[in-house]
Design a protein around this motif. Structure first.
Motif, mmCIF file in Angstrom:
data_model
loop_
_atom_site.group_PDB
_atom_site.id
_atom_site.type_symbol
_atom_site.label_atom_id
_atom_site.label_comp_id
_atom_site.label_asym_id
_atom_site.label_seq_id
_atom_site.Cartn_x
_atom_site.Cartn_y
_atom_site.Cartn_z
ATOM 1 N N VAL A 1 10.319 1.348 0.853
ATOM 2 C CA VAL A 1 10.096 0.360 -0.208
ATOM 3 C C VAL A 1 11.152 0.447 -1.311
ATOM 4 O O VAL A 1 11.020 -0.202 -2.342
ATOM 5 C CB VAL A 1 8.677 0.483 -0.818
ATOM 6 C CG1 VAL A 1 7.637 -0.067 0.150
ATOM 7 C CG2 VAL A 1 8.350 1.910 -1.227
ATOM 8 N N PHE A 2 12.198 1.227 -1.111
ATOM 9 C CA PHE A 2 13.297 1.248 -2.078
ATOM 10 C C PHE A 2 13.964 -0.130 -2.140
ATOM 11 O O PHE A 2 14.136 -0.804 -1.118
ATOM 12 C CB PHE A 2 14.350 2.284 -1.684
ATOM 13 C CG PHE A 2 13.984 3.712 -1.987
ATOM 14 C CD1 PHE A 2 12.860 4.042 -2.713
ATOM 15 C CD2 PHE A 2 14.804 4.751 -1.533
ATOM 16 C CE1 PHE A 2 12.535 5.358 -2.991
ATOM 17 C CE2 PHE A 2 14.490 6.080 -1.797
ATOM 18 C CZ PHE A 2 13.353 6.384 -2.528
ATOM 19 N N ASN B 1 0.834 -1.212 0.000
ATOM 20 C CA ASN B 1 0.000 0.000 0.000
ATOM 21 C C ASN B 1 0.867 1.259 0.000
ATOM 22 O O ASN B 1 0.619 2.209 0.737
ATOM 23 C CB ASN B 1 -0.953 0.002 1.199
ATOM 24 C CG ASN B 1 -2.063 1.036 1.038
ATOM 25 O OD1 ASN B 1 -2.422 1.394 -0.082
ATOM 26 N ND2 ASN B 1 -2.581 1.503 2.145
ATOM 27 N N ARG B 2 1.892 1.255 -0.881
ATOM 28 C CA ARG B 2 2.831 2.384 -0.941
ATOM 29 C C ARG B 2 2.950 2.869 -2.379
ATOM 30 O O ARG B 2 4.046 3.031 -2.923
ATOM 31 C CB ARG B 2 4.204 1.953 -0.393
ATOM 32 C CG ARG B 2 4.198 1.552 1.063
ATOM 33 C CD ARG B 2 4.001 2.740 1.987
ATOM 34 N NE ARG B 2 5.223 3.509 2.119
ATOM 35 C CZ ARG B 2 5.294 4.833 2.020
ATOM 36 N NH1 ARG B 2 4.215 5.548 1.735
ATOM 37 N NH2 ARG B 2 6.445 5.465 2.186
ATOM 38 N N LEU C 1 3.408 -8.284 -6.284
ATOM 39 C CA LEU C 1 2.013 -7.879 -6.346
ATOM 40 C C LEU C 1 1.139 -9.118 -6.237
ATOM 41 O O LEU C 1 1.536 -10.213 -6.638
ATOM 42 C CB LEU C 1 1.711 -7.152 -7.662
ATOM 43 C CG LEU C 1 2.585 -5.944 -8.024
ATOM 44 C CD1 LEU C 1 2.170 -5.388 -9.383
ATOM 45 C CD2 LEU C 1 2.500 -4.859 -6.950
ATOM 46 N N THR C 2 -0.061 -8.961 -5.704
ATOM 47 C CA THR C 2 -1.006 -10.074 -5.639
ATOM 48 C C THR C 2 -2.295 -9.684 -6.345
ATOM 49 O O THR C 2 -2.629 -8.497 -6.443
ATOM 50 C CB THR C 2 -1.359 -10.468 -4.193
ATOM 51 O OG1 THR C 2 -2.184 -9.453 -3.602
ATOM 52 C CG2 THR C 2 -0.111 -10.663 -3.355
ATOM 53 N N SER C 3 -3.011 -10.688 -6.842
ATOM 54 C CA SER C 3 -4.350 -10.413 -7.355
ATOM 55 C C SER C 3 -5.214 -9.906 -6.201
ATOM 56 O O SER C 3 -4.988 -10.238 -5.037
ATOM 57 C CB SER C 3 -4.957 -11.663 -7.988
ATOM 58 O OG SER C 3 -4.886 -12.773 -7.106
ATOM 59 N N GLU C 4 -6.183 -9.082 -6.541
ATOM 60 C CA GLU C 4 -6.986 -8.398 -5.523
ATOM 61 C C GLU C 4 -7.651 -9.369 -4.564
ATOM 62 O O GLU C 4 -7.741 -9.113 -3.355
ATOM 63 C CB GLU C 4 -8.034 -7.528 -6.217
ATOM 64 C CG GLU C 4 -8.744 -6.556 -5.310
ATOM 65 C CD GLU C 4 -9.613 -5.594 -6.094
ATOM 66 O OE1 GLU C 4 -9.696 -4.418 -5.690
ATOM 67 O OE2 GLU C 4 -10.195 -6.010 -7.119
ATOM 68 N N ASN C 5 -8.101 -10.508 -5.070
ATOM 69 C CA ASN C 5 -8.787 -11.470 -4.205
ATOM 70 C C ASN C 5 -7.876 -12.039 -3.128
ATOM 71 O O ASN C 5 -8.342 -12.457 -2.065
ATOM 72 C CB ASN C 5 -9.373 -12.610 -5.041
ATOM 73 C CG ASN C 5 -8.305 -13.368 -5.815
ATOM 74 O OD1 ASN C 5 -7.397 -12.773 -6.382
ATOM 75 N ND2 ASN C 5 -8.412 -14.681 -5.855
ATOM 76 N N MET C 6 -6.564 -12.030 -3.356
ATOM 77 C CA MET C 6 -5.641 -12.609 -2.385
ATOM 78 C C MET C 6 -5.416 -11.711 -1.173
ATOM 79 O O MET C 6 -4.726 -12.103 -0.227
ATOM 80 C CB MET C 6 -4.302 -12.938 -3.047
ATOM 81 C CG MET C 6 -4.368 -14.118 -3.997
ATOM 82 S SD MET C 6 -2.754 -14.578 -4.682
ATOM 83 C CE MET C 6 -1.945 -15.254 -3.225
ATOM 84 N N THR C 7 -6.011 -10.536 -1.172
ATOM 85 C CA THR C 7 -5.938 -9.683 0.020
ATOM 86 C C THR C 7 -7.103 -9.926 0.966
ATOM 87 O O THR C 7 -7.113 -9.399 2.081
ATOM 88 C CB THR C 7 -5.928 -8.193 -0.371
ATOM 89 O OG1 THR C 7 -7.151 -7.877 -1.046
ATOM 90 C CG2 THR C 7 -4.752 -7.880 -1.269
ATOM 91 N N SER C 8 -8.090 -10.752 0.524
ATOM 92 C CA SER C 8 -9.261 -10.895 1.397
ATOM 93 C C SER C 8 -10.017 -12.201 1.228
ATOM 94 O O SER C 8 -10.230 -12.926 2.211
ATOM 95 C CB SER C 8 -10.230 -9.720 1.163
ATOM 96 O OG SER C 8 -10.595 -9.659 -0.209
ATOM 97 N N THR C 9 -10.421 -12.562 0.009
ATOM 98 C CA THR C 9 -11.424 -13.611 -0.168
ATOM 99 C C THR C 9 -10.896 -14.939 -0.688
ATOM 100 O O THR C 9 -11.636 -15.915 -0.744
ATOM 101 C CB THR C 9 -12.511 -13.129 -1.155
ATOM 102 O OG1 THR C 9 -11.904 -12.841 -2.429
ATOM 103 C CG2 THR C 9 -13.186 -11.869 -0.635
ATOM 104 N N ALA C 10 -9.648 -15.020 -1.088
ATOM 105 C CA ALA C 10 -9.138 -16.246 -1.708
ATOM 106 C C ALA C 10 -8.880 -17.327 -0.663
ATOM 107 O O ALA C 10 -8.889 -17.075 0.553
ATOM 108 C CB ALA C 10 -7.856 -15.940 -2.476
#
Length: 424
Positions: A237-238, A223-224, A263-272
Motif C-alpha cells: 500500500v505504499f 484493510n491495511r 476511504l469509504t464511509s462504513e455503509n459503503m462496504t456493505s449496506t449502501a
C-alpha cells in the motif's frame, strides 16, 4: 430428466442476468505533483495520458493542481485518453488562510464521466491551510427521479512532513472536516480521496476519520491499517516516493510511505445502494514486492515474472509524479442511462454565455418543458430557481445576481451543467 436440466440452465441464466445488471464505477485518486508548474520532466502530461488510458477511470480525483491552465490540460487529456464525455467540477482557488508559506497554488478537483454522473452541489470546507473540496454527485440512473443515488466525494491534501507539530495540524484539519460531516445523515455515501501525509494509523487525523463516534465513520477498504512509515510489511500500500533520482521535482526517498488513500464511509462496504467492490483497492503501479522497498517504482526490483504492472506503466508513473495513484471500484444494482439518453436530454442551449440582465434559453426537447431551472454560483450554491414553460425560446431575468461565473442545471434531468457569466 430434461425438465431438471432445463431448470438448472434457467437458474444459471437468471444468475448471470442478475450479475450483468450490476453497474461498476472505477475511481482513481492522484497527486499530480504541482501540475503544471513543476517542469523538471518535460511533456509529462503525455505520461498522465498513458496512465489514464491504461486504467480508464469513471471518477478522477486529483490534488496539487496549480492553476486553471493545468486544470484544462488535465480535462483535455482525460477526454482523449478515456472518453470525450468527461467534464470537470468548478475550478476554485484555495480559500483557506495559510500562515505557513504559499500553499494557495495547490488545488483539488474532480473530473467525471458526465454520462454516468451529475454534480448536484459543490462545497468548500476551509481549514487553516488547504480546503477540503466536497462534491455531491448523483448517478445518472434510469430511476434517478424516484430513487436517486448520491455520493459525497471529498478530495483533500493534509499538511505535509513528519513531527508532532505537523501531525497536530493534520488533526486540526480533519476536525474541521468532521464539523461539516456531522451535519450529514449517518447513512450518507461518502468517498474520501486524498494525500493524507500520515505516517501511522495512530496519528490523530487518521484516528478521527475512522472513529465510530462520528456521524460518518470511514473505513480503509484495503484493510491495511498499521504503522506504515518505512515498514516493508506494508509495501503493497505504499504510494510515495516513486523516485530516488534528484532533479525531477518532488521527493526522492524511494518507496517507503503510505500517504495517499481512498476511504469509504462504513455503509459503503456493505449496506449502501452503491458499495465498494471487495479486493478492488489498489495502489496503481505497485506490484506489492518487498524488493521494491526504498527503490524507484521503475526499478527492475519492482517487477517479477507475472507482475500486473509493466515497466512501461511504472516508468510513466515515475516520470509524472512522486506519488502513485490509488484506485477502487464501486458497484450498484441500479442501471445507468444510456449515452444516447443523456445526450438527448441535454437539449438546452444558451443564446449567449455573457449575460447582462436577461438569460435566454433555446429548448429543443420536450422532456425539458415545465421543469425547474436551477442557477448555481461557482461555490455550488443554488442562488436562483425558475419554472420553465413549453416555449422553444425562454427568457429569465437575472439582473439581481452579482457579476461572476454561474451554472445552469435542470432538476431531475441528467444534462450537463451549462456555464455562463454575468457581466454588468
Amino acid at each position: 430428466m430434461k425438465k431438471k436440466i432445463l431448470g438448472f440452465f434457467t437458474i444459471i441464466c437468471l444468475a448471470f442476468t442478475h450479475v450483468s445488471a450490476q453497474e461498476t464505477v472505477k475511481v482513481m485518486f492522484y497527486n499530480l505533483l504541482n501540475y503544471p508548474l513543476e517542469e523538471a520532466v518535460p511533456n509529462r502530461i503525455d505520461d498522465l495520458s498513458y496512465i489514464l488510458n491504461d486504467y480508464q477511470p469513471d471518477l478522477f480525483l486529483v490534488c496539487e493542481l496549480n492553476n486553471i491552465t493545468g486544470a484544462m490540460d488535465v480535462l483535455n487529456t482525460v477526454k482523449s485518453a478515456v472518453n470525450s464525455n468527461f467534464e470537470m467540477a468548478t475550478y476554485v482557488s484555495n480559500t483557506s488562510d495559510d500562515n505557513f508559506g504559499d500553499q494557495n497554488d495547490l488545488q483539488n478537483l474532480l473530473y467525471y464521466d458526465s454520462t454516468k454522473f451529475t454534480i448536484e452541489e459543490e462545497i468548500i470546507v476551509p481549514t487553516y491551510l488547504r480546503d477540503f473540496n466536497v462534491y455531491r454527485i448523483q448517478l445518472n440512473t434510469i430511476n434517478q427521479a424516484t430513487d436517486p443515488i448520491e455520493i459525497y466525494v471529498i478530495i483533500c491534501h493534509l499538511k505535509a512532513s513528519s513531527g508532532t507539530f505537523n501531525a497536530q495540524k493534520r488533526f486540526e484539519m480533519v476536525q474541521d472536516l468532521e464539523t461539516y460531516l456531522d451535519t450529514l445523515p449517518t447513512d450518507t455515501n461518502v468517498l474520501l480521496g486524498g494525500d493524507l501525509n500520515v505516517y501511522t494509523n495512530s496519528e490523530g487525523a487518521f484516528q478521527t476519520l475512522i472513529s465510530s463516534a462520528n456521524s460518518i465513520t470511514f473505513v480503509d477498504p484495503a484493510n491495511r491499517i498499521g504503522s506504515w512509515h518505512n515498514n516493508p510489511n506494508y509495501v503493497d500500500v505504499f504510494t510515495q516516493s516513486t523516485r530516488t533520482q534528484n532533479g525531477l521535482g518532488g521527493s526522492t526517498g524511494g518507496f517507503d510511505d503510505r500517504f495517499d488513500f481512498i476511504l469509504t464511509s462504513e455503509n459503503m462496504t456493505s449496506t449502501a445502494d452503491v458499495t465498494y467492490v471487495p479486493n478492488s483497492y489498489q495502489v496503481y503501479g505497485n506490484n506489492g514486492l518487498i524488493s521494491c522497498w526504498n527503490k524507484s517504482i521503475n526499478s527492475s526490483d519492482c517487477e517479477t515474472t507475472g507482475s500486473q504492472f509493466s515497466y512501461e506503466l511504472r516508468n510513466a508513473l515515475h516520470n509524472f509524479s512522486d506519488h502513485l495513484p490509488v484506485t477502487v471500484s464501486l458497484e450498484t444494482d441500479a442501471t445507468f442511462l444510456s449515452n444516447e439518453a443523456v445526450e438527448l436530454l441535454s437539449g438546452m442551449q444558451l443564446e449567449t454565455t455573457i449575460i447582462n440582465q436577461n438569460l435566454t434559453l433555446n429548448i429543443d426537447h420536450f422532456d425539458l418543458y415545465n421543469e425547474r431551472l436551477n442557477i448555481y454560483n461557482n461555490l455550488g450554491q443554488n442562488v436562483k430557481t425558475f419554472l420553465m414553460n413549453s416555449d422553444s425560446k425562454q427568457h429569465f431575468n437575472v439582473s439581481d445576481l452579482q457579476n461572476g461565473l454561474y451554472y445552469l442545471k435542470v432538476s431531475n434531468i441528467p444534462s450537463n451543467p451549462i456555464k455562463f457569466i454575468i457581466a454588468n
